[in-house]
Design an enzyme around this catalytic site. Sequence first.
Site, PDB file in Angstrom:
ATOM      1  N   CYS A 164     -12.854  14.260   0.394  1.00 26.03           N
ATOM      2  CA  CYS A 164     -13.824  13.166   0.417  1.00 26.03           C
ATOM      3  C   CYS A 164     -14.708  13.181   1.666  1.00 26.03           C
ATOM      4  CB  CYS A 164     -13.102  11.813   0.380  1.00 26.03           C
ATOM      5  SG  CYS A 164     -11.590  11.786  -0.568  1.00 26.03           S
TER       6      CYS A 164
ATOM      7  N   ASP B   8      -7.403   7.463  -0.157  1.00 26.45           N
ATOM      8  CA  ASP B   8      -6.490   6.860  -1.121  1.00 26.45           C
ATOM      9  C   ASP B   8      -5.764   7.877  -1.983  1.00 26.45           C
ATOM     10  OD1 ASP B   8      -7.440   4.586  -0.037  1.00 26.45           O
ATOM     11  OD2 ASP B   8      -8.180   3.684  -1.879  1.00 26.45           O
TER      12      ASP B   8
ATOM     13  N   ASP C 291     -12.986   5.687  -0.218  1.00 25.97           N
ATOM     14  CA  ASP C 291     -13.204   4.321  -0.698  1.00 25.97           C
ATOM     15  C   ASP C 291     -13.514   3.272   0.372  1.00 25.97           C
ATOM     16  OD1 ASP C 291     -12.412   5.696  -2.892  1.00 25.97           O
ATOM     17  OD2 ASP C 291     -10.723   4.428  -3.397  1.00 25.97           O
TER      18      ASP C 291
ATOM     19  N   SER D 124      -6.584   1.069  -8.233  1.00 27.24           N
ATOM     20  CA  SER D 124      -7.581   2.088  -7.941  1.00 27.24           C
ATOM     21  C   SER D 124      -8.786   1.900  -8.849  1.00 27.24           C
ATOM     22  CB  SER D 124      -6.972   3.469  -8.173  1.00 27.24           C
ATOM     23  OG  SER D 124      -7.969   4.453  -8.277  1.00 27.24           O
TER      24      SER D 124
END
Length: 574
Positions: free
Chosen positions: A56, A88, A130, A477
């Site tokens: 990410c 996450d 996130d 999620s």
Amino acid sequence: MDARKFDKSKLPSRHVTVGAARAPHRSYYYAMDLEQEDIDKPFVGVVTTWNEAAPCNISLSRQAQAVKVGVKEGGGTPREFTTITVTDGIAMGHEGMRSSLVSREVIADSTELTVRGHCYDAIVGLAGCDKSLPGLMMAMVRLNVPSVFMYGGSILPGRFRGKDVTVVDVFEAVGMHQAGKVDDEYLHELECVACPSAGSCGGQFTANTMATVSEAIGLALPGSAGAPAPYETRDEYAVASGRQVMDLIESNLRPRDIVTRRALENAATVVAASGGSTNAGLHLPAIAHECGIEFDLHDVAEIFKRTPYIADMKPGGKYVAKDMFEVGGVPVLMKALLDSGHLHGDCITVTGKTIAENLADVVFPEDQDVIYPVSKALSPTGGVVGLRGNLAPEGAIVKVAGMKRLDFTGPARVFDSEDECFAAVQMKQYKDGDVLVIRYEGPRGGPGMREMLATTAALYGQGVGDEVALITDGRFSGGTRGFCIGHVGPEAAVGGSIGLLKDGDMITIDAVNGTLDVDLSDDELAARRKEWKPRKTNYQSGALWKYAQLVGTAEKGAVTHPGAAAETHVYADL
């Protein structure tokens, strides 16, 4: 190089660069090879959540170098720094997930402290996973210096046996494996190809939801959320973001001029229209809180209720972020909503233009089925729904995008942690029609409000995603699908109704009328509340303990300080 001059006497960096008393400070800048002309320019903090924890964030350092080029071209001096992020996908399904939501506050706080401590005049922030997106946006509006946000981009879809896949397919395959539907070879083959590049999870999960928000709320350049992380187009947007922040310094257009109540409504609208993550129900109120704007879960839910669902995105739909990018990206989604009267077109953005002006030349493409026109919406109301009732007086939230069944009644099967529930799911110790209840996982009670993707994906993988429901005072999620209700408040740790449930209590979920109730009288709930006793968590020191002492309700965004309403000053004006 931009030849324009900026008045340092009106900028925070004057406190570390101007006058004889600042000679020691300037000596540090000379040590880093800055010249006097560099010191005389505005200082722009270029902050990323780069790390090597997961794909990410891995491309953010590269993109930061491009931002710095743009800042220099615009007449500024960039000062790069990093802050943390908790990814996450790595934290999911174990104790590490308690760190996830807490990291949002640490990102905002550490960015604030870095900017305050070094007197930066503006911010360009780049984020991947996130919580890093809302964390940086919160810092921008808290500090209220000219700011531009940029998403680091999504991962490319994996390709597995003729179809596109994401990491959520791997989580669901774990459930299939437990159910004996797939073997070790299948699972290994899938895990090796599901995540083929740098970038955040590819569906309309939390990262891409909040990236969509960054454009709709006006803090990001139009189109910047779309290109996948490996694409060189991202570097072009990074350079442009660096240049743009210099224009914002010159015009003194600040984040709180941009993030208004109407801009927050636009943000909630794109979440609903894209079938986005339920986590937006936490993050939008938290961003609003930093501006001193009252905008809670119920305000978000009202907008969800009146917004058509038009983007067929995973996990409820067919497509990933790369597919949306290829048909025109977030601007096409916003154009469809603007033309149908669902967006406030007069909201100003970091371009210095309004939403309507930014979208004036966008043409909705007809030969695609990623984004539908509002007249052919997948559903007349949004892909995310707010719930309220005697089980959730402070509200709850559920993603209904792609779901056919919108009501559910069944007996409670109560667990006091995600771990207990996941173990029961692994052993298939549940019945069709059960409502699995996971409690003591709220912001304070967890602490940290864990996400439940491991459990929900296992249920889906076992083929019962539509046969059981799950409610929790924790979170889900953005990749979760099925009848999964999160953010139930008040949470169990403070004596909320969810903490009073017993096995067999009948629970009714109605996502059409927006209700969540247990078939118990007020007197019975009151009697049980008298017998209820608070419990201690295993976290009695350190960051998680500190968070539990400070954090507020999910209804208000799970924030940890009084916000702009209590301010006596704003950093940008010091």
